[in-house]
Design a protein around this motif. Structure first.
Motif, PDB file in Angstrom:
ATOM      1  N   THR A   1      93.707  22.373  48.084  1.00  0.00           N
ATOM      2  CA  THR A   1      94.666  21.433  48.660  1.00  0.00           C
ATOM      3  C   THR A   1      94.133  20.002  48.634  1.00  0.00           C
ATOM      4  O   THR A   1      94.836  19.056  48.255  1.00  0.00           O
ATOM      5  CB  THR A   1      95.001  21.848  50.096  1.00  0.00           C
ATOM      6  N   GLU A   2      92.866  19.838  49.012  1.00  0.00           N
ATOM      7  CA  GLU A   2      92.249  18.507  48.998  1.00  0.00           C
ATOM      8  C   GLU A   2      92.218  17.932  47.580  1.00  0.00           C
ATOM      9  O   GLU A   2      92.425  16.726  47.375  1.00  0.00           O
ATOM     10  CB  GLU A   2      90.834  18.586  49.568  1.00  0.00           C
TER      11      GLU A   2
ATOM     12  N   GLN B   1      95.705  16.673  46.678  1.00  0.00           N
ATOM     13  CA  GLN B   1      96.031  15.456  47.408  1.00  0.00           C
ATOM     14  C   GLN B   1      95.225  14.260  46.889  1.00  0.00           C
ATOM     15  O   GLN B   1      95.773  13.153  46.730  1.00  0.00           O
ATOM     16  CB  GLN B   1      95.776  15.658  48.902  1.00  0.00           C
TER      17      GLN B   1
ATOM     18  N   GLY C   1      96.630  12.453  43.988  1.00  0.00           N
ATOM     19  CA  GLY C   1      97.873  11.707  44.142  1.00  0.00           C
ATOM     20  C   GLY C   1      99.105  12.548  44.379  1.00  0.00           C
ATOM     21  O   GLY C   1     100.225  12.007  44.419  1.00  0.00           O
TER      22      GLY C   1
ATOM     23  N   LYS D   1     101.121  13.950  46.843  1.00  0.00           N
ATOM     24  CA  LYS D   1     101.318  13.919  48.292  1.00  0.00           C
ATOM     25  C   LYS D   1     101.979  15.191  48.804  1.00  0.00           C
ATOM     26  O   LYS D   1     101.706  15.629  49.927  1.00  0.00           O
ATOM     27  CB  LYS D   1     102.164  12.699  48.667  1.00  0.00           C
ATOM     28  N   GLU D   2     102.867  15.778  47.985  1.00  0.00           N
ATOM     29  CA  GLU D   2     103.556  16.994  48.435  1.00  0.00           C
ATOM     30  C   GLU D   2     102.605  18.150  48.690  1.00  0.00           C
ATOM     31  O   GLU D   2     102.962  19.131  49.340  1.00  0.00           O
ATOM     32  CB  GLU D   2     104.583  17.429  47.384  1.00  0.00           C
TER      33      GLU D   2
ATOM     34  N   ALA E   1     100.397  18.370  50.718  1.00  0.00           N
ATOM     35  CA  ALA E   1     100.167  18.541  52.158  1.00  0.00           C
ATOM     36  C   ALA E   1     100.912  19.760  52.688  1.00  0.00           C
ATOM     37  O   ALA E   1     100.507  20.363  53.694  1.00  0.00           O
ATOM     38  CB  ALA E   1     100.604  17.286  52.905  1.00  0.00           C
TER      39      ALA E   1
END
Length: 412
Positions: free
Chosen positions: A274-275, A278, A281, A283-284, A286
């Motif tokens: 996940t990191e 993110q 770039g 953003k979704e 999250a």
């Protein structure tokens, strides 16, 4: 390379140019057992491939080079020596017996009835040559009600259970390309034969090594046995799609990668995955922190699989296999590029280790996969693929008691 006049002690490892230097193997196999001889040849054994007049029919199996040489046959025969013998001729059959008298290993790949009809049943051969290891690779082994049944690669994959795992669950099973049952049986036979060689070196006695291709395939069912043991699940065909979000094949800028990010009761790589998305770039990404992604039932749902795929492939689309591989590895995420043949030939890792070797195949010289193991100070690699009968005279003239007529001197 040493040629033994009679079976005896094998050259000590320390003094050998390669691990099996000094070992002679007589190869009478079909496609089913041919890979065993190739593995022995790579290790330095003198593998004598006996062919009928005109060569083995496997030499015509596609794909072919421009001069008509079978690439699959060249692969299994690399490093062997070819001797043409008409075994229907009693004189030539006697030469085969003399070859066996000077060998440590015999490779065959027929059922018991076929071998007995040629005087090559292991019981008979080892009685005539008690110091010989007879490695019998056959479709179903030397005993049992199926011992003499004919078989193909397709029927062996089916009989061994591997076909039941291949393909989409709502479609018939799919056979993998190539003679996979032959390769599986060949590896098992070579392993067993090496153990028998240790016994021969220790006690001087040969033995029969009975290898069933069906059993070798049944011994190679991926993780199907572990599924039954650990989860009580009988594995079936899963198809190409992922069974769980975060795991499977994903498209990227120059091909495909394989990711294992969500498999198991607790997806250990999920936070790092996940990191990574993110930080890139997306953003979704999250959304992947929502509690439901820690629940295996959600990750295995069609919605969960579809949602993750949409997010990850959006992230992967502008990135290459190499970028994704290196980025994932730095974060402890299990990810690998799906390599094409061209990728393998240009791989910096395989190039550094000289994995591919140049092998003469007919009129061409082609890169062939080498051995996936190394021995310190020894060169273990495939040799050239022989033309039919290329070594007949050299091998037969070296047999004990053979005398080559001296050419008559010209009259003065």
């Amino acid at each position: 390379m040493t040629v033994h006049d009679s079976p005896g002690p094998i050259a000590p490892y320390a003094s050998a140019a390669r691990p099996l230097d000094g070992v002679r193997v007589i190869d009478l196999t079909t496609r089913l057992g041919a890979y065993t001889g190739r593995l022995f040849a790579d290790l330095g054994a003198d593998v004598v491939r006996v062919e009928p007049p005109g060569g083995l029919p496997e030499r015509a199996v596609p794909p072919l080079t421009e001069d008509g040489t079978s690439l699959t046959f060249a692969f299994t025969e690399a490093g062997k020596r070819s001797v043409v013998l008409d075994l229907a001729d009693p004189g030539r059959a006697n030469q085969l017996e003399r070859l066996l008298a000077g060998a440590q290993v015999l490779l065959t790949s027929e059922g018991p009835a076929g071998l007995r009809g040629r005087g090559l049943h292991p019981d008979d051969v080892t009685r005539r040559h008690p110091g010989l290891i007879h490695v019998s690779v056959s479709p179903f082994g030397l005993t049992g009600p199926w011992a003499d049944r004919p078989a193909s690669d397709l029927t062996l994959l089916a009989a061994g259970g591997l076909l039941a795992l291949a393909g989409d669950p709502d479609l018939p099973p799919v056979r993998a390309w190539g003679e996979q049952s032959s390769l599986i049986a060949g590896v098992h036979a070579a392993t067993a034969a090496l153990i028998a060689l240790l016994a021969l070196e220790d006690g001087g006695h040969g033995q029969i090594v009975d290898v069933s291709a069906q059993e070798a395939v049944a011994h190679s069912l991926e993780n199907a046995v572990q599924y039954v043991d650990l989860e009580g699940i009988v594995r079936t065909r899963a198809g190409a799609g992922p069974a769980e979000a975060g795991t499977g094949l994903f498209a990227c800028a120059d091909g495909w990668i394989y990711l294992v990010g969500g498999l198991g009761g607790l997806p250990l790589a999920w936070d790092a995955l996940t990191e990574w998305l993110q930080a890139g770039g997306l953003k979704e990404a999250a959304r992947l922190r929502e509690p439901r992604w820690q629940q295996r039932a959600w990750r295995r749902s069609a919605s969960g699989v579809r949602t993750f795929r949409t997010l990850f492939e959006r992230f992967a689309a502008p990135r290459t296999k190499r970028e994704l591989y290196e980025g994932g590895q730095r974060r402890g995420i299990s990810i690998a590029p799906v390599a094409t043949p061209e990728d393998l030939l240009t791989s910096p890792q395989l190039t550094e280790r000289a994995f591919f070797r140049q092998v003469a195949v007919g009129d061409a010289t082609l890169p062939f996969p080498g051995s996936p193991y190394r021995f310190g100070g020894l060169d273990v690699a495939p040799g050239d693929a022989p033309a039919p009968g290329a070594h007949t005279r050299a091998v037969l003239d070296a047999l004990p008691g053979t005398t080559t007529p001296t050419p008559a001197r010209p009259k003065e």
